[in-house]
Design a protein around this motif. Structure first.
Motif, PDB file in Angstrom:
ATOM      1  N   GLU A 222      50.015   6.381 -10.159  1.00 49.21           N
ATOM      2  CA  GLU A 222      51.197   6.981  -9.540  1.00 49.21           C
ATOM      3  C   GLU A 222      52.045   7.784 -10.515  1.00 49.21           C
ATOM      4  OE1 GLU A 222      52.911   3.789  -7.183  1.00 49.21           O
ATOM      5  OE2 GLU A 222      51.590   4.372  -5.529  1.00 49.21           O
ATOM      6  N   ARG A 223      52.025   7.423 -11.781  1.00 49.50           N
ATOM      7  CA  ARG A 223      52.762   8.255 -12.747  1.00 49.50           C
ATOM      8  C   ARG A 223      52.131   9.635 -12.852  1.00 49.50           C
ATOM      9  NH1 ARG A 223      53.380   4.719 -18.008  1.00 49.50           N
ATOM     10  NH2 ARG A 223      54.322   6.639 -18.800  1.00 49.50           N
ATOM     11  N   ASN A 224      50.843   9.714 -12.543  1.00 53.11           N
ATOM     12  CA  ASN A 224      50.157  11.011 -12.552  1.00 53.11           C
ATOM     13  C   ASN A 224      50.076  11.634 -11.156  1.00 53.11           C
ATOM     14  OD1 ASN A 224      49.257  11.422 -15.371  1.00 53.11           O
ATOM     15  ND2 ASN A 224      48.303   9.432 -15.040  1.00 53.11           N
ATOM     16  N   GLY A 225      50.777  11.035 -10.206  1.00 52.26           N
ATOM     17  CA  GLY A 225      50.780  11.590  -8.848  1.00 52.26           C
ATOM     18  C   GLY A 225      49.407  11.596  -8.204  1.00 52.26           C
TER      19      GLY A 225
ATOM     20  N   ALA B 227      47.963   0.780 -10.712  1.00 51.89           N
ATOM     21  CA  ALA B 227      48.830   1.497  -9.773  1.00 51.89           C
ATOM     22  C   ALA B 227      49.807   2.380 -10.529  1.00 51.89           C
ATOM     23  CB  ALA B 227      49.584   0.507  -8.887  1.00 51.89           C
ATOM     24  N   GLU B 228      50.297   1.870 -11.635  1.00 50.73           N
ATOM     25  CA  GLU B 228      51.255   2.641 -12.427  1.00 50.73           C
ATOM     26  C   GLU B 228      50.595   3.888 -13.018  1.00 50.73           C
ATOM     27  OE1 GLU B 228      53.801   0.096 -14.859  1.00 50.73           O
ATOM     28  OE2 GLU B 228      53.774   1.711 -16.363  1.00 50.73           O
TER      29      GLU B 228
ATOM     30  N   ALA C  27      46.709  10.313  -5.653  1.00 48.51           N
ATOM     31  CA  ALA C  27      46.525   9.527  -4.436  1.00 48.51           C
ATOM     32  C   ALA C  27      45.053   9.149  -4.358  1.00 48.51           C
ATOM     33  CB  ALA C  27      46.941  10.329  -3.215  1.00 48.51           C
TER      34      ALA C  27
END
Lengths: 474, 171
Positions: free
Chosen positions: A90-93, A86-87, A95
């Motif tokens: 989400e750190r790379n935006g 998840a990290e 979805a």
């Protein structure tokens, strides 16, 4: 008074025909088909991966396993735990999500173009080494059971569930909810999910679509390095699941009215359907797109002109054709004032009992123009292009299908619309009502539109086997 | 008030708190203690007066709403003191960038945004400068905004319960 010369008013010309964008297309060594659509100005890229997986391939005792698999796909791999994964996403935006339809699994990734390499790495990692950790599967099963309770409580989804159970042959998968029943979902284990992944998630026969502004992206090598490393089945063959296509036959007694009793309801949910065409129909899918819009696609369409604008029974009822892999349906659904249940059903069926010859040339023209001329807006974004292309690929169709369908719609004549409508009107309607049966069922019977069977709506928590649900249908 | 650096920092705070899978409320309530089956957090910008922040929690079966509310308040208080972790901030920024570009991708929504910022804030160019503003916001801005605007004391809680009884409580 000086005379002024008024120039003649310019005439407004028809817009030029519009074509769906054409992709670059190639195939990887592992059999994965690639379609890349360059859509300038779309800075968020949309990737859609379609993997054929008919619902009927799910073992009946764990139906819904495909949806749980989809939800757990990015919840842990051989290299990363859920939290780490998840990290990284989400750190790379990025979805990432996955959903399930009649034809297969679709993985969706939306990402700003500069993070595409990271997105492809992580997607490949999930496809090749998802581990489906026990706690995550258990949690998703529990969440799915909570969703099922919500679906049962909501009149609209309750109607859809009763509809598929009534319409389809009980022996066919289509009669049961995409996401499984309370009983089958509760039986899903991490092991069952892993077995399903092993049977379904392979690159051969799958298609990946990428749409967006691809300027300066070396896709061939990027995709080759990532999805190219996803190993093919050995030997590459027809997927075993193809043998388990669901016929999706109509039940012999489908032509009936079912009233799901919800005492005290102030609204009644209507759900009405009968057989319709699929996208391969000889009358052409363009004709059916136009007819969908004309009959039930807007507040000024035939259905709402009467039920909403004239009678004030409803905020809106939408009606139209729903294609399946083979065959399809025409469906009308929406909610009406409870006290007008019988009157509204009668009015709706009267509108839908339309004969093709009743279609006026000018309304066919107006609907055809709407369908054809709003297409550039409908397909203006990367996600809309990618969604359409992957849906078609799972249906065995190429993206040019959109262009040829629009061309047919643009040129559709009154007589062609008449023939297309009349080709799918012979069978009886399946009608589901969810509302106060005690107050309304007798009036519905008095319409003389078929036998009315009343079903008690029980609380979803009471009976594990009663629940029939539909979800995530695409 | 919308269209301010402080609002943007508050929106990033809500994202870090509950808008992402790695958000601390997700980690604690959904995956850790399993008190919730789903959770969201978002900010609604208003042109006048204080804007609104929302945290929505689907409470798991058999869990009391008070227990969930207490846990949310605890995390709000902690966030207001500690601010976001570097990872939470990076993820909230990346998510904001993608969401903004996605919103601008469709013609209708792009027109809405241009209209919104022109009519309410006299700033038609905002759609082009917003991401630059976002990029300038640091952890301390986010912590400060949360400390000012996201204190449990300013909350109103609405609980929608199974038996359809509606209870409201304002602290």
């Amino acid at each position: 008074m000086p005379s002024t010369v008024v120039p003649p008013r310019p005439s407004v010309l028809d817009p030029a025909p519009w074509n769906f964008p054409e992709p670059d297309r190639w195939e990887l060594d592992n059999g994965l088909a690639v379609q890349a659509f360059d859509v300038p100005g779309q800075h968020v890229l949309s990737l859609r991966l379609g993997i054929p997986a008919p619902l009927a391939a799910e073992p009946q005792e764990v139906e819904g396993v495909g949806l749980i698999m989809a939800r757990c796909l990015d919840e842990g791999s051989e290299r990363h735990t859920l939290e780490e994964m998840a990290e990284l996403l989400e750190r790379n935006g990025i979805a990432m999500g996955a959903g399930l339809g009649e034809r297969g699994l679709v993985v969706e990734v939306d990402v700003a173009s500069r993070h595409l390499p990271a997105a492809l790495d992580l997607l490949t990692e999930c496809l090749t080494s998802a581990t489906y950790p026990e706690p995550e599967v258990r949690r998703q099963v529990r969440n799915r059971l909570a969703d099922i309770a919500h679906e049962h409580a909501d009149a609209g989804s309750r109607a859809a569930l009763e509809f598929i159970a009534t319409y389809f042959d009980p022996g066919d998968r289509a009669s049961r909810p995409t996401g499984g029943t309370r009983g089958s979902v509760a039986a899903i284990t991490a092991e069952a999910v892993r077995a399903h992944h092993a049977g379904i998630v392979h690159p051969d026969h799958a298609t990946v679509v990428l749409a967006g502004d691809l300027t300066g992206t070396d896709l061939q090598s990027l995709i080759g390095r990532t999805l190219g490393s996803w190993p093919a089945r050995h030997p590459v063959s027809q997927p075993a699941v193809a043998l388990r296509e669901d016929p999706g036959r109509r039940a012999p007694d489908a032509g009936q009215i079912v009233f799901v009793d919800r005492p005290g309801s102030v609204q009644t949910e209507l759900y009405v359907g009968r057989p319709g065409p699929d996208r391969h129909d000889p009358h052409g899918w363009g004709a059916y797109q136009v007819l969908s819009f004309l009959v039930g696609g807007s507040p000024s369409a035939r259905v709402d002109r009467v039920l909403r604008e004239d009678k004030g029974f409803t905020y809106g009822i939408r009606a139209g054709y729903r294609p399946r892999a083979r065959g399809g349906l025409f469906v009308a659904a929406g909610s009406v004032r409870g006290d007008a249940t019988a009157e509204a059903l009668d009015a709706l069926l009267q509108v839908l009992d339309l004969r093709g010859a009743d279609l006026a040339e000018h309304e066919v023209r107006a609907a055809a123009d709407f369908v054809a001329r709003t297409a550039p807006g409908r397909y203006a974004t990367a996600d809309a292009v990618a969604d359409e292309a992957v849906g078609l690929a799972l249906d065995g169709l190429r993206p040019e299908f959109v262009t040829s369908t629009l061309a047919q719609a643009r040129a559709l004549t009154g007589p062609q619309a008449t023939d297309a409508w009349d080709a799918h009107v012979r069978e009886a309607w399946t009608v589901v009502l969810v509302g106060d049966a005690q107050a309304n069922a007798d009036q519905v019977r008095a319409l003389g539109r078929g036998t009315v069977r009343t079903v008690q709506s029980r609380r979803p928590s009471s009976e594990p086997n009663l629940a029939e649900y539909k979800c995530g249908d695409r | 008030v919308g269209h301010t650096r402080e609002f943007t920092a508050s929106a990033l705070a809500l994202d870090a708190l509950g808008g992402l899978t790695i958000s601390r409320l997700h980690r604690r309530l959904v995956r850790g203690e399993e008190l919730s089956t789903g959770l969201s957090a978002s900010a609604m910008s208003l042109a006048r007066g204080a804007s609104l922040g929302f945290i929505g929690v689907d409470v798991a079966d058999g869990v009391s709403t008070e227990q969930v509310e207490d846990a949310v308040c605890e995390e709000l208080t902690r966030f207001a003191t500690q601010g976001p972790t570097p990872v939470e901030l990076e993820a909230a920024l990346a998510d904001t960038e993608r969401s903004w570009l996605e919103a601008l991708a469709a013609q209708g929504e792009r027109a809405n945004l241009i209209s919104h910022y022109t009519l309410l804030h006299e700033d038609p160019d905002y759609v082009n400068t917003y991401l630059d503003l976002v990029a300038e916001i640091g952890a301390e801005d986010v912590r400060h905004a949360a400390g000012t605007w996201l204190q449990p004391a300013s909350r109103v809680t609405v609980a929608y319960l199974r038996d359809a009884a509606l209870t409201e409580g304002a602290a």
